[in-house]
Design an enzyme around this catalytic site. Structure first.
Site, PDB file in Angstrom:
ATOM      1  N   LYS A 171      13.290 -26.249 -20.510  1.00 32.98           N
ATOM      2  CA  LYS A 171      12.574 -25.710 -21.672  1.00 32.98           C
ATOM      3  C   LYS A 171      13.148 -24.335 -22.005  1.00 32.98           C
ATOM      4  O   LYS A 171      13.648 -23.689 -21.089  1.00 32.98           O
ATOM      5  CB  LYS A 171      11.077 -25.603 -21.431  1.00 32.98           C
ATOM      6  CG  LYS A 171      10.582 -25.049 -20.111  1.00 32.98           C
ATOM      7  CD  LYS A 171      10.940 -23.699 -19.615  1.00 32.98           C
ATOM      8  CE  LYS A 171      10.774 -22.460 -20.370  1.00 32.98           C
ATOM      9  NZ  LYS A 171      11.190 -21.238 -19.659  1.00 32.98           N
ATOM     10  N   TYR A 207       4.976 -22.939 -22.747  1.00 33.33           N
ATOM     11  CA  TYR A 207       3.972 -23.494 -21.821  1.00 33.33           C
ATOM     12  C   TYR A 207       2.569 -23.405 -22.414  1.00 33.33           C
ATOM     13  O   TYR A 207       1.724 -24.268 -22.178  1.00 33.33           O
ATOM     14  CB  TYR A 207       3.978 -22.731 -20.498  1.00 33.33           C
ATOM     15  CG  TYR A 207       5.151 -23.051 -19.627  1.00 33.33           C
ATOM     16  CD1 TYR A 207       5.272 -24.303 -19.037  1.00 33.33           C
ATOM     17  CD2 TYR A 207       6.125 -22.105 -19.368  1.00 33.33           C
ATOM     18  CE1 TYR A 207       6.350 -24.599 -18.237  1.00 33.33           C
ATOM     19  CE2 TYR A 207       7.204 -22.396 -18.563  1.00 33.33           C
ATOM     20  CZ  TYR A 207       7.312 -23.647 -17.995  1.00 33.33           C
ATOM     21  OH  TYR A 207       8.379 -23.946 -17.211  1.00 33.33           O
TER      22      TYR A 207
HETATM   23  P1  NAD Z   1      19.811 -17.659 -15.019  1.00 35.39           P
HETATM   24  O1  NAD Z   1      20.368 -16.556 -15.850  1.00 35.39           O
HETATM   25  O2  NAD Z   1      19.337 -17.336 -13.656  1.00 35.39           O
HETATM   26  O3  NAD Z   1      20.883 -18.827 -14.872  1.00 35.39           O
HETATM   27  C1  NAD Z   1      21.688 -19.250 -15.957  1.00 35.39           C
HETATM   28  C2  NAD Z   1      22.948 -19.901 -15.423  1.00 35.39           C
HETATM   29  O4  NAD Z   1      23.785 -20.241 -16.525  1.00 35.39           O
HETATM   30  C3  NAD Z   1      23.773 -18.975 -14.522  1.00 35.39           C
HETATM   31  O5  NAD Z   1      24.247 -19.695 -13.425  1.00 35.39           O
HETATM   32  C4  NAD Z   1      24.931 -18.572 -15.386  1.00 35.39           C
HETATM   33  O6  NAD Z   1      26.124 -18.336 -14.649  1.00 35.39           O
HETATM   34  C5  NAD Z   1      25.109 -19.802 -16.278  1.00 35.39           C
HETATM   35  N1  NAD Z   1      25.777 -19.505 -17.542  1.00 35.39           N
HETATM   36  C6  NAD Z   1      26.749 -20.246 -18.082  1.00 35.39           C
HETATM   37  N2  NAD Z   1      27.167 -19.723 -19.241  1.00 35.39           N
HETATM   38  C7  NAD Z   1      26.444 -18.617 -19.426  1.00 35.39           C
HETATM   39  C8  NAD Z   1      26.426 -17.633 -20.452  1.00 35.39           C
HETATM   40  N3  NAD Z   1      27.216 -17.700 -21.532  1.00 35.39           N
HETATM   41  N4  NAD Z   1      25.575 -16.610 -20.326  1.00 35.39           N
HETATM   42  C9  NAD Z   1      24.724 -16.518 -19.266  1.00 35.39           C
HETATM   43  N5  NAD Z   1      24.702 -17.439 -18.265  1.00 35.39           N
HETATM   44  C10 NAD Z   1      25.547 -18.466 -18.352  1.00 35.39           C
HETATM   45  O7  NAD Z   1      18.660 -18.343 -15.874  1.00 35.39           O
HETATM   46  P2  NAD Z   1      17.484 -19.268 -15.337  1.00 35.39           P
HETATM   47  O8  NAD Z   1      16.271 -18.435 -15.149  1.00 35.39           O
HETATM   48  O9  NAD Z   1      17.961 -20.088 -14.228  1.00 35.39           O
HETATM   49  O10 NAD Z   1      17.184 -20.158 -16.638  1.00 35.39           O
HETATM   50  C11 NAD Z   1      17.994 -21.278 -16.955  1.00 35.39           C
HETATM   51  C12 NAD Z   1      17.170 -22.246 -17.812  1.00 35.39           C
HETATM   52  O11 NAD Z   1      16.062 -22.700 -17.047  1.00 35.39           O
HETATM   53  C13 NAD Z   1      16.572 -21.633 -19.065  1.00 35.39           C
HETATM   54  O12 NAD Z   1      16.598 -22.559 -20.109  1.00 35.39           O
HETATM   55  C14 NAD Z   1      15.138 -21.327 -18.701  1.00 35.39           C
HETATM   56  O13 NAD Z   1      14.258 -21.347 -19.797  1.00 35.39           O
HETATM   57  C15 NAD Z   1      14.848 -22.465 -17.738  1.00 35.39           C
HETATM   58  N6  NAD Z   1      13.790 -22.133 -16.762  1.00 35.39           N
HETATM   59  C16 NAD Z   1      12.776 -23.008 -16.603  1.00 35.39           C
HETATM   60  C17 NAD Z   1      11.768 -22.724 -15.703  1.00 35.39           C
HETATM   61  C18 NAD Z   1      10.633 -23.689 -15.517  1.00 35.39           C
HETATM   62  O14 NAD Z   1       9.659 -23.338 -14.885  1.00 35.39           O
HETATM   63  N7  NAD Z   1      10.742 -24.900 -16.025  1.00 35.39           N
HETATM   64  C19 NAD Z   1      11.799 -21.547 -14.969  1.00 35.39           C
HETATM   65  C20 NAD Z   1      12.872 -20.680 -15.147  1.00 35.39           C
HETATM   66  C21 NAD Z   1      13.868 -20.982 -16.058  1.00 35.39           C
END
Ligand code: NAD
Length: 376
Positions: A142, A229
């Protein structure tokens, strides 16, 4: 026995004590049907590749141990050092390690069934389309995309490719949320008149270059990250779609960070039943609450929307549901359906993500214009 298994057992025990039984029984019996078809007789697991190895993917990876039907089979990462670390940590075979460049060759790998897209929001659409073209089922995190139109494209691409598309809505498998859905939709306390549901956490210590602050990668601020959410909970507790939206941006207290996306936003959803849902998503810690007032009573959760553990109560008393691994329950719930060769229920599919996106778009339009936006 896995933690997940234990949780399910205590969940069943609670059911036999009559706690929330009406809410959960239909779900449980369909789980039992599927167990008979696959779980008890065929231990095949769904082979999942995580795409984007950031914070949430790390949490998902740790949750596989609590699943019964999922295998962390592969990874897709743009960071070679992560590939080395994850290969060692999770025993990922070299043949199942990809980067964003050779992603499309997944089509030749029968050992990956599903790609779980855990990339920044702005990359969800591209990698869903590419996974579908490679013939892989998809779970996309999401918010599903930036616009309703994007979601439509993603749904169509998956349909054409003959693969299933799910959105990472972990709360659809969480017992407290199943209960508030039951209480609302079955009108246990009469028609719900008012919902207050908000989620926020402080990101003041965020790296100013973090993608959450960049509109092209996030699509927006806390509404996109957390508000989805709240919109979800409002919709599934009422069991109806909003007919109109109003919204207001909050004050900007950190102008150095919030140059591209909102710092906070408040909105109101209006429903044909006369119910109203009001929410705020904001850069402030400890905002994690759901409250519903109905004609003859109330129900609430606090914490409500985070990873829990949740606490809930209603006019009838305290909730007593087991604490589950939300990510494992979600992945198992999706895997069971796909392994059984069945269609994912709409509430966990791309169609659900599209419905949310239509509302998020309307919320932004309402906040930008100051007008009430009517939804058809
Ligand atoms: P994060 O920044 O920790 O991870 C993002 C990943 O994408 C990293 O590994 C990064 O290296 C990679 N990436 C690739 N290309 C990139 C770019 N151009 N810029 C930045 N990063 C890049 O983020 P996250 O918190 O893991 O979130 C990732 C996804 O998961 C999002 O869509 C977020 O909304 C979703 N999420 C969902 C929940 C949930 O409870 N369902 C919780 C947290 C995050």
């Amino acid at each position: 026995m896995t933690q997940q298994h234990k949780s399910r057992r205590s969940f069943v025990k609670n059911l036999s004590l009559g706690i929330g039984s009406t809410a959960i029984l239909p779900v449980l019996s369909s789980f039992q049907d599927l167990n008979e078809k696959i779980g008890r007789t065929d231990r095949k697991k769904l082979n999942i590749a995580l795409c984007g190895l950031g914070r949430y993917a790390t949490l998902l990876a740790r949750s596989f141990v609590d699943t019964e039907y999922c295998n962390l089979a592969g990874i897709i990462t743009g960071t070679p050092s992560k590939a080395v670390d994850w290969k060692r940590r999770y025993a990922i075979p070299d043949a199942n390690i990809y980067d964003y460049g050779n992603f499309d060759t997944l089509k030749d790998n029968p050992d990956i069934d599903l790609v779980y897209v855990v990339l920044p929001n702005g990359m969800h659409k591209e990698f869903t389309l590419r996974a579908a073209a490679a013939g892989k089922h998809v779970i996309v995190e999401k918010p599903m995309a930036f616009t309703e139109k994007d979601c439509e494209e993603m749904i169509t691409a998956c349909q054409k490719a003959g693969v299933q598309l799910a959105v990472g809505y972990r709360l659809h498998y969480e017992p407290n949320h199943l209960e508030i859905k039951r209480l609302g939709q079955r009108k246990v306390f009469g028609q719900v008149r008012l919902i207050e549901v908000s989620l926020g956490y402080s990101i003041d210590d965020i790296d100013p270059n973090d993608w959450h602050l960049k509109k092209n990668l996030s699509g927006g601020g806390p509404l996109m990250n957390l508000g989805v959410y709240c919109v979800q909970a409002s919709r599934y507790v009422l069991g109806e779609e909003p007919i109109a939206v109003t919204a207001q941006f909050g004050p900007v207290t950190k102008p150095e960070l919030y140059t591209e996306v909102e710092e906070s936003i408040t909105w109101q959803l209006y429903f044909a039943s006369g119910a109203m849902a009001t929410s705020t998503s904001t850069n402030s810690s400890g905002v994690d609450r759901f409250f519903a007032s109905a004609e003859k009573g109330f129900f609430e959760l606090s914490p409500a929307v985070s990873y829990g553990p949740f606490r809930g109560r209603s006019s009838h008393g305290e909730f007593d549901f087991p604490v589950i691994n939300q990510q494992a329950a979600q992945m198992d719930g999706i895997a069971k359906v796909i392994l059984a060769g069945k269609q994912l229920p709409e509430h966990i599919s791309g169609i659900e993500g599209k419905k949310d996106m239509k509302i998020l778009e309307a919320i932004y339009t309402a906040a930008e214009t100051g007008k009430k936006i009517f939804l058809s």
